[in-house]
Scaffold this active site. Sequence first.
Site, PDB file in Angstrom:
ATOM      1  N   LYS A 280       9.427 -55.982-104.560  1.00  0.00           N
ATOM      2  CA  LYS A 280       9.555 -54.905-103.569  1.00  0.00           C
ATOM      3  C   LYS A 280       8.202 -54.189-103.536  1.00  0.00           C
ATOM      4  O   LYS A 280       8.059 -53.077-104.069  1.00  0.00           O
ATOM      5  CB  LYS A 280      10.688 -53.960-103.955  1.00  0.00           C
TER       6      LYS A 280
HETATM    7  N1  PMP Z   1      15.603 -57.318 -98.400  1.00  0.00           N
HETATM    8  C1  PMP Z   1      14.671 -56.343 -98.438  1.00  0.00           C
HETATM    9  C2  PMP Z   1      13.347 -56.586 -97.793  1.00  0.00           C
HETATM   10  C3  PMP Z   1      14.957 -55.112 -99.065  1.00  0.00           C
HETATM   11  O1  PMP Z   1      14.043 -54.143 -99.114  1.00  0.00           O
HETATM   12  C4  PMP Z   1      16.240 -54.925 -99.643  1.00  0.00           C
HETATM   13  C5  PMP Z   1      16.585 -53.612-100.295  1.00  0.00           C
HETATM   14  N2  PMP Z   1      16.292 -53.604-101.664  1.00  0.00           N
HETATM   15  C6  PMP Z   1      17.165 -55.986 -99.603  1.00  0.00           C
HETATM   16  C7  PMP Z   1      16.813 -57.172 -98.960  1.00  0.00           C
HETATM   17  C8  PMP Z   1      18.507 -55.883-100.285  1.00  0.00           C
HETATM   18  O2  PMP Z   1      18.329 -55.992-101.669  1.00  0.00           O
HETATM   19  P1  PMP Z   1      19.350 -55.298-102.694  1.00  0.00           P
HETATM   20  O3  PMP Z   1      20.678 -55.848-102.399  1.00  0.00           O
HETATM   21  O4  PMP Z   1      18.846 -55.694-104.028  1.00  0.00           O
HETATM   22  O5  PMP Z   1      19.250 -53.843-102.449  1.00  0.00           O
END
Ligand code: PMP
Length: 309
Positions: A159
């Site tokens: 991220k």
């Molecule tokens: N894709 C992106 C680009 C994101 O920023 C997120 C948010 N964290 C997600 C998918 C979903 O991931 P998660 O289920 O771990 O929050």
Amino acid sequence: MKTKFYQYSFFQGKTIPVVDAKVSIMTNALQYGTAFFGGIRGYFDKDQNAAFIFRFDDHYNRFLSSANILGCKFPYSHGELKKITTDLIKKNKPNTNFYLRPFAYVGHTELGPNLANTTLDFALYMIPLGDYLPVDKGLSLVVSSWERISDNAIPSRGKISGSYVNSALARKEATDGGFDEAIMLNRYGRVAEGSAENLFIIRNKTLITPSLSEGVLEGITRRSILKICENLGIKTLERPVEKSELYIADEVFLSGTGCQIAWVEKIDKRTIGSGKIGEITKKLQKIYFEIVRGKSSDYSHWNTKISIS
Ligand code: PMP
């Protein structure tokens, strides 16, 4: 719009009011996006005066793997991160559902983007958070003209702050066009994900989501949904998905810590399925909300309960 926040943050090794947690405009991360972050939800239970943190360990595992992807030193261990976070939650005494934002960044003020020989700084704050996207009405999505940044440009498994300019461009295009959210295609023209959510389609009772090698974030909600489906006996496939499959899917939904499970009514102005929330999406949404609120004994190992006393 002004974001509401809980009073205390963790900054430069101390717990201080978030309004005092400030960096210089010369900060390398601010200039070049040399940072990464996490996003963790806490669900507040009034009766128990406690918060349930969903998949606490997994979130900090992924967080620390971003440090590895950047190849930078990070000053805290997994155990220390959990302790700092637990202490901050208790100090802030939340009385709402909330969102924790751990943030690792290149805090020095030297000129030039360079990650060599860098130790990251760490900060953490928390905000009250309801629904990031509506979950009770169908979303209207648009396939973005912006391509999802590829793993060899900025790794999509992390991220990484700089890569969210890509998300922001897609989200702006969607918002300006009157849509709720964007769907991004990858460099091969196949479906990747939303601007900050993973994407699922359902066809003939099979749940399908783009493979992790399609340039998507390794979503923790995504992984949880695949596991729940396995336990429910719903067939799942992780495979490439093409744009036109979106239009003919029976159901489509987005998943993420922020958006939880949000169902999709329209894509590029085409109605998906019956135009109502689909049977499988509805079932998953119900189970998901029970799990994250600490109401499902089958999945209690995914929650960490923190008493607010
Ligand atoms: N894709 C992106 C680009 C994101 O920023 C997120 C948010 N964290 C997600 C998918 C979903 O991931 P998660 O289920 O771990 O929050």
